[in-house]
Design a protein around this motif. Structure first.
Motif, PDB file in Angstrom:
ATOM      1  N   MET A 168       0.988  -1.101  -0.130  1.00 28.45           N
ATOM      2  CA  MET A 168      -0.064  -0.186  -0.241  1.00 28.45           C
ATOM      3  C   MET A 168       0.787   1.154  -0.156  1.00 28.45           C
ATOM      4  O   MET A 168       2.090   1.806   0.939  1.00 28.45           O
ATOM      5  CB  MET A 168      -1.247  -0.361   1.591  1.00 28.45           C
ATOM      6  N   LEU A 169       0.597   1.784  -0.718  1.00 27.63           N
ATOM      7  CA  LEU A 169       1.771   3.639  -1.230  1.00 27.63           C
ATOM      8  C   LEU A 169       0.277   4.937  -0.850  1.00 27.63           C
ATOM      9  O   LEU A 169      -1.247   4.118  -0.887  1.00 27.63           O
ATOM     10  CB  LEU A 169       1.971   3.902  -2.587  1.00 27.63           C
ATOM     11  N   PHE A 170       1.130   5.533  -0.346  1.00 31.60           N
ATOM     12  CA  PHE A 170       0.193   7.022  -0.284  1.00 31.60           C
ATOM     13  C   PHE A 170       0.566   8.185  -1.233  1.00 31.60           C
ATOM     14  O   PHE A 170       1.929   8.203  -1.528  1.00 31.60           O
ATOM     15  CB  PHE A 170       0.563   7.842   1.041  1.00 31.60           C
ATOM     16  N   THR A 171      -0.930   8.496  -1.667  1.00 30.10           N
ATOM     17  CA  THR A 171      -0.018   9.633  -2.564  1.00 30.10           C
ATOM     18  C   THR A 171      -1.253  11.120  -1.861  1.00 30.10           C
ATOM     19  O   THR A 171      -1.528  10.799  -0.945  1.00 30.10           O
ATOM     20  CB  THR A 171      -1.091   9.483  -4.310  1.00 30.10           C
ATOM     21  N   SER A 172      -1.039  12.525  -2.518  1.00 29.79           N
ATOM     22  CA  SER A 172      -0.973  13.389  -2.187  1.00 29.79           C
ATOM     23  C   SER A 172      -2.555  13.404  -1.751  1.00 29.79           C
ATOM     24  O   SER A 172      -3.240  13.540  -3.039  1.00 29.79           O
ATOM     25  CB  SER A 172      -0.552  14.993  -2.511  1.00 29.79           C
ATOM     26  N   GLY A 424       8.953  13.247 -10.124  1.00 32.07           N
ATOM     27  CA  GLY A 424       8.262  12.049  -9.816  1.00 32.07           C
ATOM     28  C   GLY A 424       7.371  12.097  -9.041  1.00 32.07           C
ATOM     29  O   GLY A 424       6.385  10.747  -8.932  1.00 32.07           O
ATOM     30  N   TRP A 425       7.575  13.056  -7.950  1.00 37.57           N
ATOM     31  CA  TRP A 425       5.925  12.561  -6.832  1.00 37.57           C
ATOM     32  C   TRP A 425       4.514  13.527  -7.460  1.00 37.57           C
ATOM     33  O   TRP A 425       4.964  14.682  -8.099  1.00 37.57           O
ATOM     34  CB  TRP A 425       6.082  13.577  -5.631  1.00 37.57           C
ATOM     35  N   ARG A 426       3.349  12.696  -6.935  1.00 38.64           N
ATOM     36  CA  ARG A 426       2.132  13.685  -8.128  1.00 38.64           C
ATOM     37  C   ARG A 426       1.219  14.588  -6.301  1.00 38.64           C
ATOM     38  O   ARG A 426       1.774  13.818  -5.293  1.00 38.64           O
ATOM     39  CB  ARG A 426       1.487  12.227  -7.888  1.00 38.64           C
ATOM     40  N   VAL A 427       1.812  15.570  -6.845  1.00 34.41           N
ATOM     41  CA  VAL A 427       1.414  16.582  -5.730  1.00 34.41           C
ATOM     42  C   VAL A 427      -0.152  16.887  -5.821  1.00 34.41           C
ATOM     43  O   VAL A 427      -0.499  17.448  -6.864  1.00 34.41           O
ATOM     44  CB  VAL A 427       2.492  17.041  -4.920  1.00 34.41           C
ATOM     45  N   GLU A 428      -0.799  16.605  -5.074  1.00 34.68           N
ATOM     46  CA  GLU A 428      -2.314  18.340  -5.075  1.00 34.68           C
ATOM     47  C   GLU A 428      -1.592  19.665  -4.559  1.00 34.68           C
ATOM     48  O   GLU A 428      -1.258  19.881  -3.396  1.00 34.68           O
ATOM     49  CB  GLU A 428      -3.252  17.271  -3.748  1.00 34.68           C
ATOM     50  N   LEU A 429      -2.014  20.308  -5.455  1.00 37.07           N
ATOM     51  CA  LEU A 429      -1.456  21.809  -5.408  1.00 37.07           C
ATOM     52  C   LEU A 429      -2.413  22.375  -3.684  1.00 37.07           C
ATOM     53  O   LEU A 429      -1.723  23.282  -2.813  1.00 37.07           O
ATOM     54  CB  LEU A 429      -1.582  22.358  -6.680  1.00 37.07           C
ATOM     55  N   ALA A 430      -3.751  21.255  -3.720  1.00 43.64           N
ATOM     56  CA  ALA A 430      -4.685  21.727  -2.816  1.00 43.64           C
ATOM     57  C   ALA A 430      -4.624  22.031  -1.364  1.00 43.64           C
ATOM     58  O   ALA A 430      -4.077  22.117  -0.445  1.00 43.64           O
ATOM     59  CB  ALA A 430      -6.098  21.634  -3.520  1.00 43.64           C
ATOM     60  N   GLU A 431      -3.086  20.363  -1.593  1.00 47.05           N
ATOM     61  CA  GLU A 431      -2.883  20.571   0.222  1.00 47.05           C
ATOM     62  C   GLU A 431      -1.596  20.997   0.250  1.00 47.05           C
ATOM     63  O   GLU A 431      -2.041  21.181   1.612  1.00 47.05           O
ATOM     64  CB  GLU A 431      -2.225  18.754   0.052  1.00 47.05           C
TER      65      GLU A 431
END
Length: 518
Positions: A168-172, A424-431
């Motif tokens: 299990m991995l975690f994304t933004s 390489g990191w998927r980043v939610e700008l809203a976070e």
């Protein structure tokens, strides 16, 4: 050699063990762990995990940097029949705690750094047994230590089914809470089976590992190498000072990184013709790949086949691939970007128009379904807008605008939402904006991107009281991982508005490219 029966991800390591028992499975600087040694340790650690918890752990956290504990720990968790949750010791304690709670981790395996930070992660109320193999420090009270007991070593890994979660991995997440992505043994079985048919990896290959182990591309390195009986080589920070020299020293034959590594070599003066002759394969993923960068890399690694890989975590590491051809690839690219290729065998894809409706047009949002797709996020509430029903099947909306080339291959055009790729990191700008609004004296914040020498950079504009960038960065480090920290912070009295009276993000993105001078 494609496996057709047992779907267990750990079967790939067992295959490598049969091919290369005395060869290094992992190289760590001057140290090496052979397949046989890693196998025996993993059986011991897995058996101790099972014996040291009231119930067999459904999920095992691996809180360790790149070392014996992390690599063998991942294998031990799989051998125990549990879901492996790779965790990064440098992440803020509150974020790691949320991951532990969300994934239901019932045991955690640590190295020295992970052990040192664990009390802050667990606090006074979260009780999770700890296995600290080959760690010099004593597990402090009140942490519950799992003893390492040879009497409990497994004789073989525990069986699993295709539906069981391998890792299990975690994304933004846009609200400040990471999104858990469970990847099943069935997902990985299909994925690595296809890669076995596509690539000719052998026990003589030496793979780079530039990715952290909580990043899905790190799974490509590990299980492609282990499935072939090859070696994975940890890239220490000092290796980036002279990557070609490190490759030569290690006899590296397979490279995988984000495209920003190409810019790094160019800045270091190392991207010269013929400077990386040992490479047979070069893979890039995680960011848009420019064709002029590929041409320069290929000249530096003339014996290497170069591929551009694409895929969100939700689709098991990568879901498309395009192989570089100096003659054909430039005819297919758009805006100087290399195509991402065709969707993997066994999957269906379609393009959606601006209203989210399937379209026959040659451009739209990419939507995919098939055996590599996760069944959904750990929290079903996160599925809304990402997983959709069509023709009686569930599909994943990537949020990526794609154009079909004349030969049917896909070309990445850009994002449709506020999610970006940074190193390489998927980043939610809203976070990031959510986190900044929690800082004292910050009223509101908007995050935009710009292209820097090393790739995509984040720039924040904020309103409220002017605050030093160091203070803002310090506050964000409490809740965000290092890869999500902005490059620059700019105070504004108010945000510019477009004709619809909405924040003009385009104007701010343009302003972000203007260097401010004192």
């Amino acid at each position: 050699m494609k496996e057709t029966s047992n779907p267990a991800l750990y079967r790939r390591f067992l295959r490598g063990l049969a091919l290369s028992p005395d060869r290094p499975a992992v190289r760590l600087g001057t140290q090496a762990i052979t397949y046989e040694s890693a196998h025996r340790r993993a059986l011991l650690w897995a058996g101790s995990l099972l014996a040291g918890t009231p119930e067999p752990p459904t999920a095992v956290g691996v809180l360790a940097g790149k070392g014996v504990q992390s690599y063998v720990g991942i294998l031990a968790g799989l051998y125990a029949g549990a879901t492996v949750v790779p965790l990064h010791p440098a992440f803020p304690a509150p974020r790691t705690r949320r991951m532990l709670e969300m994934s239901g981790v019932s045991a955690v395996l640590v190295d020295d750094k992970g052990l040192a930070g664990l009390p802050d992660v667990l606090g006074d109320d979260l009780v999770v047994p700890v296995l600290a193999p080959e760690v010099g420090a004593v597990v402090p009270a009140p942490l519950k230590e799992i003893p390492l007991d040879p009497a409990h070593a497994l004789t073989a890994p525990r069986p699993v089914t295709a539906d069981d979660t391998a890792y299990m991995l975690f994304t933004s997440g846009s609200t400040g809470v990471p999104k858990g992505v469970p990847i099943s043994h069935g997902n990985t079985h299909h994925y690595f089976g296809l890669l076995d048919e596509r690539y000719d990896f052998t026990p003589d290959d030496v793979f780079s590992q530039t990715f952290d182990l909580n990043f899905d591309c790190g799974m490509f390195d590990l299980f492609c190498a282990w499935g072939a009986g090859a070696s994975v080589t940890y890239m220490p920070p000092q290796a980036y000072r002279d990557i070609p020299a490190f490759m030569a020293e290690q006899g590296m034959t397979v490279w995988f990184s984000t495209p920003s590594s190409i810019a790094l070599l160019r800045r270091m003066g190392a991207l010269t013709p013929g400077s990386m002759p040992s490479l047979r394969w070069s893979f890039f993923a995680g960011e848009a790949l420019r064709m002029d960068d590929v041409a320069d890399w290929h000249a530096a690694a003339p014996n290497s086949t170069v591929e551009n890989l694409y895929g969100p975590t939700e689709l098991t590491v990568t879901i498309t691939g395009h192989r570089w051809s100096p003659e054909e690839t430039p005819k297919l690219g758009i805006n100087g970007l290399m195509p991402i290729g065709r969707v993997h065998e066994g999957h269906d894809h379609l393009l959606l128009d601006a209203d989210g409706v399937p379209t026959d047009a040659d451009e739209g949002e990419l939507c995919i379904t098939g055996p590599q797709m996760t069944a959904g996020y750990l929290d079903p509430a996160d599925n809304k807008g990402r997983f959709v029903e069509h023709d009686g099947r569930s599909w994943y909306r990537t949020g990526d605008r794609i154009r079909r080339a004349e030969n049917g291959e896909l070309v990445y055009v850009g994002r449709l939402d506020a999610q970006v790729q940074v190193q390489g990191w998927r980043v939610e700008l809203a976070e990031i904006e959510y986190a900044l609004r929690g800082v004292d004296d910050v009223e509101d914040a908007v995050t935009v991107t710009r292209e820097g020498e090393g790739g995509t950079e984040l720039v924040v504009f904020y309103t409220g009281a002017p605050t030093s960038p160091a203070a803002l960065a310090r506050e964000l480090r409490r809740v965000l991982p290092p890869g999500m920290l902005p490059k620059e912070y700019r105070h504004v009295a108010e945000f510019p508005l477009n004709p619809n009276r909405k924040i003009d993000r385009g104007r701010l993105a343009s302003d972000a490219n203007v260097i401010e001078r004192a």
